[in-house]
Design an enzyme around this catalytic site. Sequence first.
Site, PDB file in Angstrom:
ATOM      1  N   GLY A  17      11.937  17.165  -2.284  1.00  0.00           N
ATOM      2  CA  GLY A  17      13.340  16.785  -2.347  1.00  0.00           C
ATOM      3  C   GLY A  17      13.567  15.925  -3.569  1.00  0.00           C
ATOM      4  O   GLY A  17      12.640  15.668  -4.344  1.00  0.00           O
ATOM      5  N   GLY A  18      14.783  15.460  -3.724  1.00  0.00           N
ATOM      6  CA  GLY A  18      15.130  14.630  -4.871  1.00  0.00           C
ATOM      7  C   GLY A  18      14.743  13.176  -4.651  1.00  0.00           C
ATOM      8  O   GLY A  18      14.237  12.791  -3.597  1.00  0.00           O
ATOM      9  N   ARG A  20      14.992   9.452  -3.690  1.00  0.00           N
ATOM     10  CA  ARG A  20      15.665   8.724  -2.600  1.00  0.00           C
ATOM     11  C   ARG A  20      16.310   9.658  -1.571  1.00  0.00           C
ATOM     12  O   ARG A  20      17.318   9.350  -0.970  1.00  0.00           O
ATOM     13  CB  ARG A  20      16.728   7.764  -3.155  1.00  0.00           C
ATOM     14  N   GLY A  22      14.712  10.712   1.184  1.00  0.00           N
ATOM     15  CA  GLY A  22      14.142  10.473   2.500  1.00  0.00           C
ATOM     16  C   GLY A  22      12.878  11.267   2.755  1.00  0.00           C
ATOM     17  O   GLY A  22      12.365  11.299   3.880  1.00  0.00           O
ATOM     18  N   SER A  24       9.699  10.791   1.757  1.00  0.00           N
ATOM     19  CA  SER A  24       8.520  10.009   2.143  1.00  0.00           C
ATOM     20  C   SER A  24       8.608   9.538   3.586  1.00  0.00           C
ATOM     21  O   SER A  24       7.628   9.615   4.333  1.00  0.00           O
ATOM     22  CB  SER A  24       8.335   8.803   1.216  1.00  0.00           C
ATOM     23  N   THR A  43      -0.595   7.648  -5.063  1.00  0.00           N
ATOM     24  CA  THR A  43      -0.944   8.005  -6.438  1.00  0.00           C
ATOM     25  C   THR A  43      -0.196   7.172  -7.471  1.00  0.00           C
ATOM     26  O   THR A  43      -0.487   7.273  -8.656  1.00  0.00           O
ATOM     27  CB  THR A  43      -0.663   9.499  -6.706  1.00  0.00           C
ATOM     28  N   GLY A  44       0.760   6.354  -7.033  1.00  0.00           N
ATOM     29  CA  GLY A  44       1.552   5.553  -7.961  1.00  0.00           C
ATOM     30  C   GLY A  44       0.761   4.419  -8.575  1.00  0.00           C
ATOM     31  O   GLY A  44      -0.168   3.888  -7.971  1.00  0.00           O
ATOM     32  N   HIS A  58       6.716  -0.506  -0.152  1.00  0.00           N
ATOM     33  CA  HIS A  58       6.181   0.616   0.636  1.00  0.00           C
ATOM     34  C   HIS A  58       5.042   0.164   1.543  1.00  0.00           C
ATOM     35  O   HIS A  58       4.949   0.576   2.699  1.00  0.00           O
ATOM     36  CB  HIS A  58       5.702   1.744  -0.283  1.00  0.00           C
ATOM     37  N   GLU A  70      -5.485   3.819  -2.718  1.00  0.00           N
ATOM     38  CA  GLU A  70      -4.746   3.956  -3.970  1.00  0.00           C
ATOM     39  C   GLU A  70      -5.622   4.673  -4.984  1.00  0.00           C
ATOM     40  O   GLU A  70      -6.699   4.198  -5.337  1.00  0.00           O
ATOM     41  CB  GLU A  70      -4.322   2.581  -4.485  1.00  0.00           C
TER      42      GLU A  70
END
Length: 186
Positions: A17-18, A20, A22, A24, A43-44, A58, A70
């Site tokens: 999805g795009g 923000r 929802g 995650s 992965t961030g 998060h 992570e």
Amino acid sequence: MAEQRGDLRVRHCLVTGGARSGKSAYAEKLVISSGRRPTYIATGQAFDGEMEERITHHKMQRGDLWDTVEEPLELVRVLETHASSDRAILVDCLTLWLSNLMHGSRDWTVELERLEAVLSSLPCPVVFVGNEVGMGIVPENAMARAFRDEAGRLNQRVADLCHFVMFVAAGQPLQLKPAVFPEISL
């Protein structure tokens, strides 16, 4: 053949999805609903203060229920290490993983081939989150256009590997795979 665990089958899912949208939050609910030990592969990377705040937020939202790993690059190794029949794994997100690989001058197609080779042998379900970055305006520079194109290709290939694909918009999930085709009579 998918492994049985009670009435739960080992199935993999892509949630896309795009920004923000929802996706995650929806993916987290899928993992929790499996009844297995939830494992979050993040992965961030915190390259700036804003991303650091996002990561902290998060982590606080997930709380202590999740085992968090992570890892910005070695996704396959982490999946192999942490996959067990009592777990369900969430990978958030494929788009950041791709960005990390590209910025690290690594061939993402080789990494994806490694993922394809291992995914069917994992003893637990994996839910992947990925952004649909190609639904907006065409980026003005070549690097951004290349990233958009590669992210689209990555999502397509992971979707092919998964049993389920969900698209989330405004917090509402729409099932894309398996597709339900209407009967057409002429």
